[in-house]
Write a protein that holds these residues in place. Structure first.
Motif, PDB file in Angstrom:
ATOM      1  N   UNK A  26      13.990   1.320  -3.918  1.00  0.00           N
ATOM      2  CA  UNK A  26      12.835   1.954  -4.566  1.00  0.00           C
ATOM      3  C   UNK A  26      11.587   1.088  -4.436  1.00  0.00           C
ATOM      4  N   UNK A  27      11.765  -0.231  -4.586  1.00  0.00           N
ATOM      5  CA  UNK A  27      10.603  -1.122  -4.448  1.00  0.00           C
ATOM      6  C   UNK A  27      10.028  -1.037  -3.039  1.00  0.00           C
ATOM      7  N   UNK A  29      10.304   1.423  -0.985  1.00  0.00           N
ATOM      8  CA  UNK A  29       9.709   2.762  -0.835  1.00  0.00           C
ATOM      9  C   UNK A  29       8.308   2.805  -1.468  1.00  0.00           C
ATOM     10  N   UNK A  30       8.206   2.319  -2.708  1.00  0.00           N
ATOM     11  CA  UNK A  30       6.905   2.359  -3.409  1.00  0.00           C
ATOM     12  C   UNK A  30       5.885   1.485  -2.678  1.00  0.00           C
ATOM     13  N   UNK A  31       6.325   0.286  -2.309  1.00  0.00           N
ATOM     14  CA  UNK A  31       5.405  -0.649  -1.650  1.00  0.00           C
ATOM     15  C   UNK A  31       4.892  -0.072  -0.332  1.00  0.00           C
ATOM     16  N   UNK A  32       5.801   0.486   0.471  1.00  0.00           N
ATOM     17  CA  UNK A  32       5.380   1.036   1.765  1.00  0.00           C
ATOM     18  C   UNK A  32       4.450   2.237   1.565  1.00  0.00           C
ATOM     19  N   UNK A  33       4.754   3.060   0.560  1.00  0.00           N
ATOM     20  CA  UNK A  33       3.916   4.239   0.300  1.00  0.00           C
ATOM     21  C   UNK A  33       2.498   3.797  -0.061  1.00  0.00           C
ATOM     22  N   UNK A  34       2.403   2.825  -0.970  1.00  0.00           N
ATOM     23  CA  UNK A  34       1.071   2.354  -1.377  1.00  0.00           C
ATOM     24  C   UNK A  34       0.343   1.722  -0.186  1.00  0.00           C
ATOM     25  N   UNK A  35       1.077   0.927   0.579  1.00  0.00           N
ATOM     26  CA  UNK A  35       0.447   0.250   1.720  1.00  0.00           C
ATOM     27  C   UNK A  35      -0.103   1.246   2.734  1.00  0.00           C
ATOM     28  N   UNK A 229      14.511   2.780   2.308  1.00  0.00           N
ATOM     29  CA  UNK A 229      13.205   2.699   1.641  1.00  0.00           C
ATOM     30  C   UNK A 229      12.118   3.311   2.513  1.00  0.00           C
ATOM     31  N   UNK A 230      12.151   3.003   3.812  1.00  0.00           N
ATOM     32  CA  UNK A 230      11.168   3.517   4.773  1.00  0.00           C
ATOM     33  C   UNK A 230      11.261   5.030   4.915  1.00  0.00           C
ATOM     34  N   UNK A 231      12.509   5.539   4.987  1.00  0.00           N
ATOM     35  CA  UNK A 231      12.691   6.995   5.132  1.00  0.00           C
ATOM     36  C   UNK A 231      12.150   7.715   3.889  1.00  0.00           C
ATOM     37  N   UNK A 232      12.510   7.199   2.709  1.00  0.00           N
ATOM     38  CA  UNK A 232      12.031   7.833   1.463  1.00  0.00           C
ATOM     39  C   UNK A 232      10.501   7.816   1.400  1.00  0.00           C
ATOM     40  N   UNK A 233       9.939   6.662   1.791  1.00  0.00           N
ATOM     41  CA  UNK A 233       8.489   6.523   1.773  1.00  0.00           C
ATOM     42  C   UNK A 233       7.838   7.528   2.723  1.00  0.00           C
ATOM     43  N   UNK A 269       9.936  -0.992   7.118  1.00  0.00           N
ATOM     44  CA  UNK A 269      11.034  -1.159   6.150  1.00  0.00           C
ATOM     45  C   UNK A 269      12.186  -1.952   6.744  1.00  0.00           C
ATOM     46  N   UNK A 270      12.591  -1.561   7.949  1.00  0.00           N
ATOM     47  CA  UNK A 270      13.714  -2.260   8.603  1.00  0.00           C
ATOM     48  C   UNK A 270      13.347  -3.722   8.846  1.00  0.00           C
ATOM     49  N   UNK A 271      12.136  -3.937   9.366  1.00  0.00           N
ATOM     50  CA  UNK A 271      11.717  -5.302   9.696  1.00  0.00           C
ATOM     51  C   UNK A 271      11.683  -6.177   8.447  1.00  0.00           C
ATOM     52  N   UNK A 272      11.112  -5.656   7.360  1.00  0.00           N
ATOM     53  CA  UNK A 272      11.015  -6.441   6.114  1.00  0.00           C
ATOM     54  C   UNK A 272      12.417  -6.753   5.591  1.00  0.00           C
TER      55      UNK A 272
END
Lengths: 292, 236
Positions: A26-27, A29-35, A229-233, A269-272
């Motif tokens: 979730x973190x 996902x949220x972080x990538x969405x905001x970014x 996380x990336x997919x959800x974002x 997401x994968x890279x992070x």
């Protein structure tokens, strides 16, 4: 068989430690969405600013009753300024026509005379279209004899430039904060996981397992958390874009937007996940087993 | 096959976990390491699979020597030494089959080879029926037999057993000892640490007695299981 075992281990560990895993996903996902949202807003603002700058015209109003040769001299003087790309002459009659086109009224009929001044519409080279230079340019042109007034949309450019700058700065700060948050959370999940499985790691070490065999499940776990996380974002962002498009009819995103969003969020997401968990597992495995 | 040459081992600043040990363990031998808790038996065994390295002296296990061994070579050594612990050290959430197969998986054996070897070993330790059971559901005696099967699956040069009967009742202890003896009769060297004298008193295996980090010389009379016995200690 070895790879199959590692993959099996990875998924069974993800399931066993699902609470911190879900928090990490979730973190991310949220972080990538905001970014991505901040990046996109900055991008749109920057494009608007560039668009505005490239369409910026400086209008120079000439005093009335000047002779043609004086007007020509003013034009030459303006053209000699290095930042000027072209100068368009607008006579009083042309100005009246423009007024008529834009406002649907004949100024001669309303006032009985044409008060509109002779005007030069100046286009500057793109890289000179910034508030600082425009102000200097205005002052310089105003010094030319016969020039009554110089006008351009400086307030709008300055505001948009300040806004773009503020969004970019906020974006960078958010980027740093969110990266630190993601890093700490993934690191913490790996830490919990390594401590929870230290006996299993010890058993594998006793059986002669190498570094990669021991660490790869942890690294894959991080990468999978990043992937989900990336997919959800990307799903969230795509829905947000579709909603925005259907709500604001003027807003149309290029056809590649959705693919680009999915590509950026999933690969980031994968890279992070991969990089952070690889670094963390190395630290914590060494920490635990150097104590023994 | 295994040679301890002038071994001294200190834990950090605490000296004397092992003191000047000179010992040879021969191929095909069944060696019993006797002595009270804290005498250094487990420490000596850990030196065999190089979980720790000596402060002074050299341990030689087959072709590997402790003074110039790299971490990668330690992994290779451990793949050739079977280790059994008092607390079994099985991965509890994995099946019996997967636990026994683990050393083969680490070495990238093929699935068909793994199936053949693991089923063969499980048959030998009478646990074929429990192959798919989770390790956590087994009794202590069964867990130890799984641990022995795992230690033997790679056909090691030596089987190291550190108090393998410490958590077992009398019947299960006898079963484990007889299993280790059968393994030894088939040609594998076995080194077993125990303080259960009753269990091994009737065996003819070589006995080494340790006390305070030292191997006691031959002919000494020592207390063991509420009795005083004279043990035959062979240092070399």
């Amino acid at each position: 068989m070895k790879l199959l075992f590692i993959i099996k281990q990875t998924f069974s560990n993800l399931w066993r430690e699902r609470t911190p895993v879900i928090a990490t996903i979730l973190t991310i996902c949220i972080a990538l969405t905001i970014l991505v949202a901040i990046f996109e807003i900055s991008f749109i603002l920057f494009n608007q600013l560039e668009d505005l700058k490239s369409n910026t015209r400086v209008e120079v109003y000439i005093e009335s009753d000047l002779s043609n040769s004086t007007i020509q001299n003013i034009k030459t003087e303006i053209e000699d300024i290095i930042s000027v790309q072209d100068v368009k002459f607008i006579s009083k009659d042309m100005a009246a026509d423009i007024f008529n086109r834009e406002f649907g009224e004949d100024i001669m009929e309303i006032l009985g005379e044409n008060p509109l001044p002779v005007t030069f519409e100046i286009r500057l080279y793109q890289h000179f279209n910034n508030p600082d230079y425009l102000l200097k340019f205005k002052e310089k042109v105003e010094e030319i004899r016969g020039v009554e007034e110089v006008h351009y949309r400086h307030a709008l450019i300055a505001k948009l430039e300040a806004l773009t700058q503020a969004v970019a700065t906020a974006g960078i700060i958010m980027l740093v904060i969110l990266f630190i948050a993601m890093h700490l959370l993934i690191r913490n999940t790996v830490k919990l996981s390594v401590y929870a499985r230290h006996q299993q790691i010890q058993i594998m070490k006793n059986l002669g397992a190498g570094t990669i065999f021991i660490r790869l499940p942890f690294i894959l776990e991080g990468a999978i958390e990043g992937l989900i996380g990336g997919i959800l974002s990307s799903i969230f962002l795509i829905f947000a874009h579709k909603f925005a498009e259907s709500t604001f009819s003027l807003l149309v995103f290029p056809h590649y937007t959705y693919k680009l969003i999915a590509l950026i969020t999933i690969s980031a997401g994968i890279a992070i996940g991969f990089i952070t968990s690889a670094g963390s597992v190395s630290v914590f495995v060494n920490k635990i087993f150097s104590k023994k | 096959m295994i040679h301890f040459k002038k071994i001294t081992l200190n834990y950090g600043h605490v000296p004397g976990a092992l003191k000047d040990i000179n010992l040879r363990l021969h191929e095909g031998e069944f060696t019993l390491l006797l002595g009270p808790t804290g005498s250094g038996k487990s420490t000596l065994l850990r030196l065999i699979y190089m979980d720790i390295l000596p402060s002074q002296g050299i341990v030689q296990v087959g072709k590997w020597t402790s003074n110039n061994i790299s971490p990668r070579q330690i992994n290779l050594l451990r793949r050739n030494v079977g280790v059994v612990f008092q607390d079994f050290r099985l991965i509890e959430n994995m099946s019996v089959f997967d636990n026994v197969a683990l050393p083969l998986v680490i070495e990238s054996y093929r699935k068909s080879q793994i199936n053949k070897l693991v089923h063969g070993l499980l048959n030998e330790v009478n646990l074929s029926h429990a192959s798919h059971q989770q390790a956590s559901t087994l009794s202590s005696g069964e867990k130890q037999r799984v641990a022995i099967a795992r230690a033997m699956v790679k056909d090691p040069i030596v089987l190291v057993a550190d108090e393998p009967t410490g958590n077992l009742d009398r019947e299960a202890s006898k079963n484990v000892l007889s299993l280790l003896e059968r393994i030894n009769r088939n040609g594998t060297s076995v080194v077993m640490a125990t303080h259960d004298y009753e269990l091994i008193k009737d065996t003819k295996h070589r006995r080494i007695y340790m006390e305070y980090g030292e191997v006691l010389p031959a002919g000494r009379t020592v207390p063991l299981s509420n009795k005083r016995i004279t043990i035959l200690t062979q240092e070399e």
